[in-house]
Motif scaffolding. Structure first.
Motif, PDB file in Angstrom:
ATOM      1  N   MET A   1      17.463  -0.370  -1.608  1.00 27.09           N
ATOM      2  CA  MET A   1      16.769  -1.341  -0.818  1.00 27.09           C
ATOM      3  C   MET A   1      17.179  -1.231   0.645  1.00 27.09           C
ATOM      4  O   MET A   1      16.340  -1.297   1.536  1.00 27.09           O
ATOM      5  N   PHE A   2      18.458  -1.061   0.926  1.00 25.56           N
ATOM      6  CA  PHE A   2      18.925  -1.040   2.311  1.00 25.56           C
ATOM      7  C   PHE A   2      18.461   0.192   3.081  1.00 25.56           C
ATOM      8  O   PHE A   2      18.537   0.210   4.298  1.00 25.56           O
ATOM      9  N   ASP A   3      17.982   1.210   2.380  1.00 24.35           N
ATOM     10  CA  ASP A   3      17.476   2.411   3.045  1.00 24.35           C
ATOM     11  C   ASP A   3      16.005   2.296   3.429  1.00 24.35           C
ATOM     12  O   ASP A   3      15.474   3.175   4.101  1.00 24.35           O
ATOM     13  N   ASP A   4      15.349   1.228   3.027  1.00 26.83           N
ATOM     14  CA  ASP A   4      13.943   1.019   3.355  1.00 26.83           C
ATOM     15  C   ASP A   4      13.792   0.876   4.872  1.00 26.83           C
ATOM     16  O   ASP A   4      14.554   0.137   5.510  1.00 26.83           O
ATOM     17  N   PRO A   5      12.824   1.556   5.485  1.00 26.58           N
ATOM     18  CA  PRO A   5      12.644   1.477   6.935  1.00 26.58           C
ATOM     19  C   PRO A   5      12.425   0.055   7.460  1.00 26.58           C
ATOM     20  O   PRO A   5      12.937  -0.305   8.531  1.00 26.58           O
ATOM     21  N   GLN A   6      11.692  -0.774   6.733  1.00 28.14           N
ATOM     22  CA  GLN A   6      11.456  -2.138   7.197  1.00 28.14           C
ATOM     23  C   GLN A   6      12.734  -2.958   7.146  1.00 28.14           C
ATOM     24  O   GLN A   6      13.014  -3.747   8.052  1.00 28.14           O
ATOM     25  N   VAL A   7      13.516  -2.781   6.108  1.00 27.93           N
ATOM     26  CA  VAL A   7      14.804  -3.485   5.997  1.00 27.93           C
ATOM     27  C   VAL A   7      15.698  -3.094   7.165  1.00 27.93           C
ATOM     28  O   VAL A   7      16.358  -3.939   7.779  1.00 27.93           O
TER      29      VAL A   7
ATOM     30  N   HIS B   1      14.646  -1.936  10.092  1.00 24.88           N
ATOM     31  CA  HIS B   1      14.024  -2.435  11.318  1.00 24.88           C
ATOM     32  C   HIS B   1      14.367  -3.900  11.590  1.00 24.88           C
ATOM     33  O   HIS B   1      14.650  -4.273  12.730  1.00 24.88           O
ATOM     34  N   ILE B   2      14.333  -4.715  10.563  1.00 24.55           N
ATOM     35  CA  ILE B   2      14.614  -6.151  10.770  1.00 24.55           C
ATOM     36  C   ILE B   2      16.098  -6.475  10.616  1.00 24.55           C
ATOM     37  O   ILE B   2      16.490  -7.637  10.661  1.00 24.55           O
ATOM     38  N   GLN B   3      16.912  -5.437  10.456  1.00 23.41           N
ATOM     39  CA  GLN B   3      18.367  -5.572  10.345  1.00 23.41           C
ATOM     40  C   GLN B   3      18.753  -6.562   9.239  1.00 23.41           C
ATOM     41  O   GLN B   3      19.553  -7.469   9.436  1.00 23.41           O
ATOM     42  N   ALA B   4      18.161  -6.353   8.078  1.00 22.19           N
ATOM     43  CA  ALA B   4      18.406  -7.243   6.943  1.00 22.19           C
ATOM     44  C   ALA B   4      19.713  -6.941   6.225  1.00 22.19           C
ATOM     45  O   ALA B   4      20.095  -7.673   5.324  1.00 22.19           O
ATOM     46  N   ALA B   5      20.393  -5.874   6.610  1.00 23.54           N
ATOM     47  CA  ALA B   5      21.659  -5.517   5.979  1.00 23.54           C
ATOM     48  C   ALA B   5      22.789  -5.613   6.992  1.00 23.54           C
ATOM     49  O   ALA B   5      22.613  -5.321   8.171  1.00 23.54           O
ATOM     50  N   ALA B   6      23.941  -6.039   6.529  1.00 29.66           N
ATOM     51  CA  ALA B   6      25.134  -6.107   7.368  1.00 29.66           C
ATOM     52  C   ALA B   6      26.237  -5.307   6.686  1.00 29.66           C
ATOM     53  O   ALA B   6      26.433  -5.421   5.477  1.00 29.66           O
ATOM     54  N   LYS B   7      26.945  -4.493   7.468  1.00 30.93           N
ATOM     55  CA  LYS B   7      28.078  -3.749   6.916  1.00 30.93           C
ATOM     56  C   LYS B   7      29.313  -4.640   6.944  1.00 30.93           C
ATOM     57  O   LYS B   7      29.585  -5.327   7.934  1.00 30.93           O
ATOM     58  N   VAL B   8      30.038  -4.624   5.839  1.00 31.13           N
ATOM     59  CA  VAL B   8      31.307  -5.352   5.748  1.00 31.13           C
ATOM     60  C   VAL B   8      32.341  -4.417   5.137  1.00 31.13           C
ATOM     61  O   VAL B   8      32.008  -3.409   4.530  1.00 31.13           O
ATOM     62  N   LYS B   9      33.607  -4.775   5.307  1.00 37.08           N
ATOM     63  CA  LYS B   9      34.678  -3.948   4.773  1.00 37.08           C
ATOM     64  C   LYS B   9      35.546  -4.796   3.861  1.00 37.08           C
ATOM     65  O   LYS B   9      35.979  -5.887   4.228  1.00 37.08           O
ATOM     66  N   SER B  10      35.762  -4.292   2.672  1.00 28.93           N
ATOM     67  CA  SER B  10      36.595  -4.946   1.675  1.00 28.93           C
ATOM     68  C   SER B  10      37.853  -4.110   1.469  1.00 28.93           C
ATOM     69  O   SER B  10      37.783  -2.878   1.471  1.00 28.93           O
ATOM     70  N   ARG B  11      38.994  -4.764   1.288  1.00 27.42           N
ATOM     71  CA  ARG B  11      40.227  -4.015   1.018  1.00 27.42           C
ATOM     72  C   ARG B  11      40.093  -3.218  -0.283  1.00 27.42           C
ATOM     73  O   ARG B  11      40.603  -2.121  -0.392  1.00 27.42           O
ATOM     74  N   LYS B  12      39.408  -3.778  -1.242  1.00 32.09           N
ATOM     75  CA  LYS B  12      39.304  -3.158  -2.559  1.00 32.09           C
ATOM     76  C   LYS B  12      38.147  -2.160  -2.646  1.00 32.09           C
ATOM     77  O   LYS B  12      38.283  -1.094  -3.239  1.00 32.09           O
ATOM     78  N   LEU B  13      37.009  -2.486  -2.059  1.00 32.07           N
ATOM     79  CA  LEU B  13      35.795  -1.680  -2.214  1.00 32.07           C
ATOM     80  C   LEU B  13      35.479  -0.783  -1.032  1.00 32.07           C
ATOM     81  O   LEU B  13      34.561   0.021  -1.098  1.00 32.07           O
ATOM     82  N   GLY B  14      36.185  -0.953   0.077  1.00 33.65           N
ATOM     83  CA  GLY B  14      35.865  -0.186   1.275  1.00 33.65           C
ATOM     84  C   GLY B  14      34.669  -0.791   1.997  1.00 33.65           C
ATOM     85  O   GLY B  14      34.395  -1.978   1.885  1.00 33.65           O
TER      86      GLY B  14
END
Length: 74
Positions: free
Chosen positions: A1-7, A9-22
């Protein structure tokens, strides 16, 4: 889903960092405000990450929390 061009474009995803998951992406804030923009500062907590703090705030001491763990209540 996060690779969709519209997603993207509207910046619907945010990158976060987890100690456990990276580093990974989660759903971003739904509304973007120009004067008070929202940001996501941290990844969601891991399951049980704040259990001790919450129970301590409710008045449980360390021995009571340990007893709950031993009984597999938490």
């Amino acid at each position: 889903m996060f690779d969709d061009p519209q997603v993207q474009h509207i910046q619907a995803a945010a990158k976060v960092k987890s100690r456990k998951l990276g580093e990974f992406r989660i759903v971003n804030q739904a509304v973007g405000l120009s004067r008070t923009p929202a940001t996501i500062a941290t990844a969601p907590p891991e399951l049980g990450e704040h259990t001790n703090e919450v129970l301590a705030a409710l008045g449980y001491d360390a021995a009571a929390i340990d007893a709950l763990r031993q009984k597999k209540v938490i």
